[in-house]
Design a protein around this motif. Structure first.
Motif, PDB file in Angstrom:
ATOM      1  N   HIS A 115     -10.251  -2.492  -6.619  1.00  0.00           N
ATOM      2  CA  HIS A 115      -9.097  -3.361  -6.807  1.00  0.00           C
ATOM      3  C   HIS A 115      -8.197  -3.336  -5.579  1.00  0.00           C
ATOM      4  O   HIS A 115      -7.788  -2.285  -5.105  1.00  0.00           O
ATOM      5  N   THR A 116      -7.919  -4.503  -5.081  1.00  0.00           N
ATOM      6  CA  THR A 116      -7.062  -4.629  -3.926  1.00  0.00           C
ATOM      7  C   THR A 116      -5.899  -5.553  -4.292  1.00  0.00           C
ATOM      8  O   THR A 116      -5.503  -5.583  -5.465  1.00  0.00           O
ATOM      9  N   HIS A 117      -5.374  -6.327  -3.382  1.00  0.00           N
ATOM     10  CA  HIS A 117      -4.069  -6.933  -3.598  1.00  0.00           C
ATOM     11  C   HIS A 117      -4.114  -8.448  -3.415  1.00  0.00           C
ATOM     12  O   HIS A 117      -4.838  -8.967  -2.561  1.00  0.00           O
ATOM     13  N   SER A 118      -3.328  -9.137  -4.226  1.00  0.00           N
ATOM     14  CA  SER A 118      -3.340 -10.603  -4.211  1.00  0.00           C
ATOM     15  C   SER A 118      -2.746 -11.159  -2.922  1.00  0.00           C
ATOM     16  O   SER A 118      -3.059 -12.279  -2.527  1.00  0.00           O
ATOM     17  N   ARG A 119      -1.885 -10.396  -2.273  1.00  0.00           N
ATOM     18  CA  ARG A 119      -1.333 -10.798  -0.980  1.00  0.00           C
ATOM     19  C   ARG A 119      -1.856  -9.828   0.075  1.00  0.00           C
ATOM     20  O   ARG A 119      -1.362  -8.721   0.197  1.00  0.00           O
ATOM     21  N   PRO A 120      -2.866 -10.217   0.824  1.00  0.00           N
ATOM     22  CA  PRO A 120      -3.554  -9.281   1.717  1.00  0.00           C
ATOM     23  C   PRO A 120      -2.655  -8.734   2.833  1.00  0.00           C
ATOM     24  O   PRO A 120      -2.076  -9.499   3.601  1.00  0.00           O
ATOM     25  N   VAL A 121      -2.559  -7.411   2.882  1.00  0.00           N
ATOM     26  CA  VAL A 121      -1.903  -6.721   3.997  1.00  0.00           C
ATOM     27  C   VAL A 121      -2.819  -5.577   4.401  1.00  0.00           C
ATOM     28  O   VAL A 121      -3.167  -4.731   3.571  1.00  0.00           O
ATOM     29  N   HIS A 122      -3.212  -5.559   5.662  1.00  0.00           N
ATOM     30  CA  HIS A 122      -4.205  -4.584   6.107  1.00  0.00           C
ATOM     31  C   HIS A 122      -3.564  -3.238   6.464  1.00  0.00           C
ATOM     32  O   HIS A 122      -2.353  -3.135   6.656  1.00  0.00           O
ATOM     33  N   THR A 123      -4.409  -2.226   6.548  1.00  0.00           N
ATOM     34  CA  THR A 123      -3.964  -0.848   6.650  1.00  0.00           C
ATOM     35  C   THR A 123      -3.019  -0.612   7.820  1.00  0.00           C
ATOM     36  O   THR A 123      -1.989   0.060   7.671  1.00  0.00           O
ATOM     37  N   PHE A 124      -3.357  -1.146   9.002  1.00  0.00           N
ATOM     38  CA  PHE A 124      -2.543  -0.880  10.183  1.00  0.00           C
ATOM     39  C   PHE A 124      -1.185  -1.579  10.137  1.00  0.00           C
ATOM     40  O   PHE A 124      -0.307  -1.266  10.919  1.00  0.00           O
ATOM     41  N   VAL A 125      -1.033  -2.518   9.214  1.00  0.00           N
ATOM     42  CA  VAL A 125       0.266  -3.152   8.995  1.00  0.00           C
ATOM     43  C   VAL A 125       1.001  -2.457   7.856  1.00  0.00           C
ATOM     44  O   VAL A 125       2.158  -2.053   7.980  1.00  0.00           O
ATOM     45  N   LEU A 126       0.306  -2.298   6.731  1.00  0.00           N
ATOM     46  CA  LEU A 126       0.931  -1.742   5.539  1.00  0.00           C
ATOM     47  C   LEU A 126       1.347  -0.290   5.722  1.00  0.00           C
ATOM     48  O   LEU A 126       2.462   0.098   5.332  1.00  0.00           O
ATOM     49  N   GLY A 127       0.471   0.522   6.298  1.00  0.00           N
ATOM     50  CA  GLY A 127       0.751   1.953   6.413  1.00  0.00           C
ATOM     51  C   GLY A 127       2.074   2.259   7.083  1.00  0.00           C
ATOM     52  O   GLY A 127       2.956   2.899   6.484  1.00  0.00           O
ATOM     53  N   PRO A 128       2.295   1.835   8.338  1.00  0.00           N
ATOM     54  CA  PRO A 128       3.557   2.150   8.999  1.00  0.00           C
ATOM     55  C   PRO A 128       4.756   1.473   8.352  1.00  0.00           C
ATOM     56  O   PRO A 128       5.870   2.013   8.380  1.00  0.00           O
ATOM     57  N   ASN A 129       4.554   0.291   7.757  1.00  0.00           N
ATOM     58  CA  ASN A 129       5.666  -0.358   7.049  1.00  0.00           C
ATOM     59  C   ASN A 129       6.158   0.505   5.894  1.00  0.00           C
ATOM     60  O   ASN A 129       7.368   0.680   5.687  1.00  0.00           O
ATOM     61  N   VAL A 130       5.211   1.041   5.121  1.00  0.00           N
ATOM     62  CA  VAL A 130       5.575   1.883   3.978  1.00  0.00           C
ATOM     63  C   VAL A 130       6.205   3.186   4.453  1.00  0.00           C
ATOM     64  O   VAL A 130       7.210   3.652   3.889  1.00  0.00           O
ATOM     65  N   VAL A 131       5.632   3.793   5.482  1.00  0.00           N
ATOM     66  CA  VAL A 131       6.187   5.037   6.015  1.00  0.00           C
ATOM     67  C   VAL A 131       7.650   4.866   6.409  1.00  0.00           C
ATOM     68  O   VAL A 131       8.501   5.730   6.149  1.00  0.00           O
ATOM     69  N   GLU A 132       7.964   3.738   7.027  1.00  0.00           N
ATOM     70  CA  GLU A 132       9.334   3.482   7.452  1.00  0.00           C
ATOM     71  C   GLU A 132      10.272   3.197   6.286  1.00  0.00           C
ATOM     72  O   GLU A 132      11.478   3.436   6.371  1.00  0.00           O
ATOM     73  N   ALA A 133       9.717   2.696   5.190  1.00  0.00           N
ATOM     74  CA  ALA A 133      10.565   2.202   4.101  1.00  0.00           C
ATOM     75  C   ALA A 133      10.914   3.246   3.054  1.00  0.00           C
ATOM     76  O   ALA A 133      11.892   3.071   2.314  1.00  0.00           O
ATOM     77  N   VAL A 134      10.141   4.325   2.944  1.00  0.00           N
ATOM     78  CA  VAL A 134      10.388   5.314   1.891  1.00  0.00           C
ATOM     79  C   VAL A 134      10.556   6.700   2.499  1.00  0.00           C
ATOM     80  O   VAL A 134      10.158   6.953   3.641  1.00  0.00           O
ATOM     81  N   ASP A 135      11.125   7.599   1.695  1.00  0.00           N
ATOM     82  CA  ASP A 135      11.357   8.973   2.140  1.00  0.00           C
ATOM     83  C   ASP A 135      10.335   9.947   1.576  1.00  0.00           C
ATOM     84  O   ASP A 135      10.225  11.073   2.062  1.00  0.00           O
ATOM     85  N   ILE A 136       9.616   9.557   0.553  1.00  0.00           N
ATOM     86  CA  ILE A 136       8.635  10.438  -0.078  1.00  0.00           C
ATOM     87  C   ILE A 136       7.341  10.450   0.737  1.00  0.00           C
ATOM     88  O   ILE A 136       7.119   9.565   1.570  1.00  0.00           O
ATOM     89  N   PRO A 137       6.479  11.444   0.518  1.00  0.00           N
ATOM     90  CA  PRO A 137       5.218  11.490   1.264  1.00  0.00           C
ATOM     91  C   PRO A 137       4.363  10.242   1.039  1.00  0.00           C
ATOM     92  O   PRO A 137       4.295   9.705  -0.076  1.00  0.00           O
ATOM     93  N   VAL A 138       3.714   9.796   2.109  1.00  0.00           N
ATOM     94  CA  VAL A 138       2.866   8.603   2.079  1.00  0.00           C
ATOM     95  C   VAL A 138       1.458   8.987   2.517  1.00  0.00           C
ATOM     96  O   VAL A 138       1.278   9.612   3.576  1.00  0.00           O
ATOM     97  N   LEU A 139       0.469   8.616   1.717  1.00  0.00           N
ATOM     98  CA  LEU A 139      -0.927   8.697   2.122  1.00  0.00           C
ATOM     99  C   LEU A 139      -1.385   7.300   2.502  1.00  0.00           C
ATOM    100  O   LEU A 139      -0.947   6.313   1.903  1.00  0.00           O
ATOM    101  N   ILE A 140      -2.268   7.213   3.481  1.00  0.00           N
ATOM    102  CA  ILE A 140      -2.818   5.924   3.878  1.00  0.00           C
ATOM    103  C   ILE A 140      -4.278   5.858   3.459  1.00  0.00           C
ATOM    104  O   ILE A 140      -5.047   6.803   3.662  1.00  0.00           O
ATOM    105  N   ALA A 141      -4.656   4.725   2.864  1.00  0.00           N
ATOM    106  CA  ALA A 141      -6.032   4.489   2.406  1.00  0.00           C
ATOM    107  C   ALA A 141      -6.485   3.122   2.895  1.00  0.00           C
ATOM    108  O   ALA A 141      -5.678   2.233   3.141  1.00  0.00           O
ATOM    109  N   GLY A 142      -7.794   2.967   3.009  1.00  0.00           N
ATOM    110  CA  GLY A 142      -8.374   1.711   3.478  1.00  0.00           C
ATOM    111  C   GLY A 142      -8.904   1.864   4.879  1.00  0.00           C
ATOM    112  O   GLY A 142      -8.155   1.896   5.841  1.00  0.00           O
ATOM    113  N   GLY A 143     -10.211   2.030   5.008  1.00  0.00           N
ATOM    114  CA  GLY A 143     -10.814   2.159   6.323  1.00  0.00           C
ATOM    115  C   GLY A 143     -10.906   3.579   6.861  1.00  0.00           C
ATOM    116  O   GLY A 143     -11.340   3.775   7.998  1.00  0.00           O
ATOM    117  N   ILE A 144     -10.541   4.576   6.063  1.00  0.00           N
ATOM    118  CA  ILE A 144     -10.596   5.973   6.525  1.00  0.00           C
ATOM    119  C   ILE A 144     -11.998   6.513   6.265  1.00  0.00           C
ATOM    120  O   ILE A 144     -12.505   6.456   5.146  1.00  0.00           O
TER     121      ILE A 144
END
Length: 346
Positions: A170-199
């Motif tokens: 299951h993925t997402h109706s609005r496609p955002v790829h790992t190299f875009v989504l990962g750093p965006n999320v890291v910048e936006a939240v204070d809790i730990p972030v794991l990155i998935a997709g392509g690892i």
């Protein structure tokens, strides 16, 4: 012999050695693989059974999976439960049943020593957040957008998995790829972030850490492992055989799902287009085809979730060697990059 590792808020919070997670891979059981990942120092994930078992039977089977995992590892592991809501805003019955089974299990002191994390996905975590918070379990939630990550943090989850569009299942109706989504999320939240997709290896782990992740989550890479003994071996062989462009995204249970392009995916597309099956009938059809692939090895007519990363996977792995080896490789990659630095005046 000394082992290299990375400091990680995720590892500190969950009690694992390495900041490496096995993604949810249901609907067929993943107990043997989850225990192997946990024994290797990562966080293994026990998956729920099929959605169409019925709430009582499904909860009973999941409890059996949890107890079986506890017999195979004394390390921390998680359970993944997709959550969703009905039109009236109430949590779906199967989600409530499976979350309830997890919460009931951790009332057992021996299970609680091992089952440390519940991972939710597919829907908003708020529908089950209060119950999870009361249980004392660490709550990890999978997101496909920065907006979802921010909302999950506001709802009180402890960790988010930022899963890029190239991930399997299951993925997402609005496609955002790992190299875009990962750093965006890291910048936006204070809790730990794991990155998935392509690892898939140390180099991709190093890239995720460079993007600010506290760790990585892998699904398809772990499917092609010797320890994934619950599944039919043909599935792992098909992961290794996959090439770029062999995948497709088709509307599945919770939205688009990335899967192998085969007769099963084509039939699903045709069924979606015609629209003759109601929701329950369609869910049963999908469950049966997923089990046909994972349990029975039908890689032609079955539904075969698989990430695009499979195109770069060429061999089976031993989990106990792979996880510490991947972490060591990630450190070596980062060290090598330092040797390429060139500093000049002016």
């Amino acid at each position: 012999m000394s082992k290299v590792n990375f400091k990680s808020r995720f590892a500190d919070l969950t009690g694992v050695v390495y900041p490496v997670v096995q993604e949810g891979l249901g609907p067929y059981k993943s107990v043997a693989l989850a225990a192997a990942v946990s024994n290797a120092g990562g966080l293994g994930c026990v998956c729920i059974p099929a959605l169409t078992l019925g709430t009582d039977e499904g909860a009973k089977v999941l409890r059996g999976y949890i107890e079986e995992a506890c017999g195979l590892t004394d390390r921390p592991f998680s359970v993944n439960v997709p959550v969703g809501t009905a039109e009236n805003g109430e949590v779906l019955p199967f989600s409530a049943a499976y979350v309830g089974a997890v919460l009931d299990a951790v009332r057992d002191s021996e299970i609680r020593k091992r089952l440390r994390v519940i991972t939710t996905s597919a829907g908003a975590p708020r529908v089950v957040r209060d119950a999870i918070a009361e249980s004392g379990l660490i709550h990890m939630h999978k997101v496909g957008s920065t907006r979802q990550a921010v909302k999950a943090q506001e709802d009180g989850v402890d960790i988010v998995i930022a899963s890029g569009f190239e991930a399997g299942g299951h993925t997402h109706s609005r496609p955002v790829h790992t190299f875009v989504l990962g750093p965006n999320v890291v910048e936006a939240v204070d809790i730990p972030v794991l990155i998935a997709g392509g690892i898939r290896d140390g180099a991709t782990m190093a890239a995720a850490l460079a993007l600010g992740a506290d760790g990585v989550a892998l699904g398809t890479r772990f499917v092609a492992s010797y320890e994934n003994t619950d599944w039919h071996p043909e599935y792992a062989r098909r992961v290794i055989a996959m090439r770029e462009g062999d995948d497709s995204t088709v509307q599945a249970i919770y939205g688009p799902s990335r899967m192998l392009s085969n007769r099963g995916s084509q039939e699903l597309e045709a069924i979606n287009a015609v629209g003759e099956l109601d929701h329950d009938q369609l869910t049963k059809w999908k469950d049966d085809r997923l089990l046909a692939a994972q349990r029975d090895g039908d890689l032609d007519g079955g539904i075969v979730p698989m990430g695009q990363v499979a195109s770069g996977i060429h061999e089976m792995i031993h989990v106990a060697e792979f996880i510490p080896g991947m972490v060591a490789e990630a450190a070596a990659v980062l060290d090598h990059l330092r040797t390429r630095l060139e500093v000049t005046d002016g």
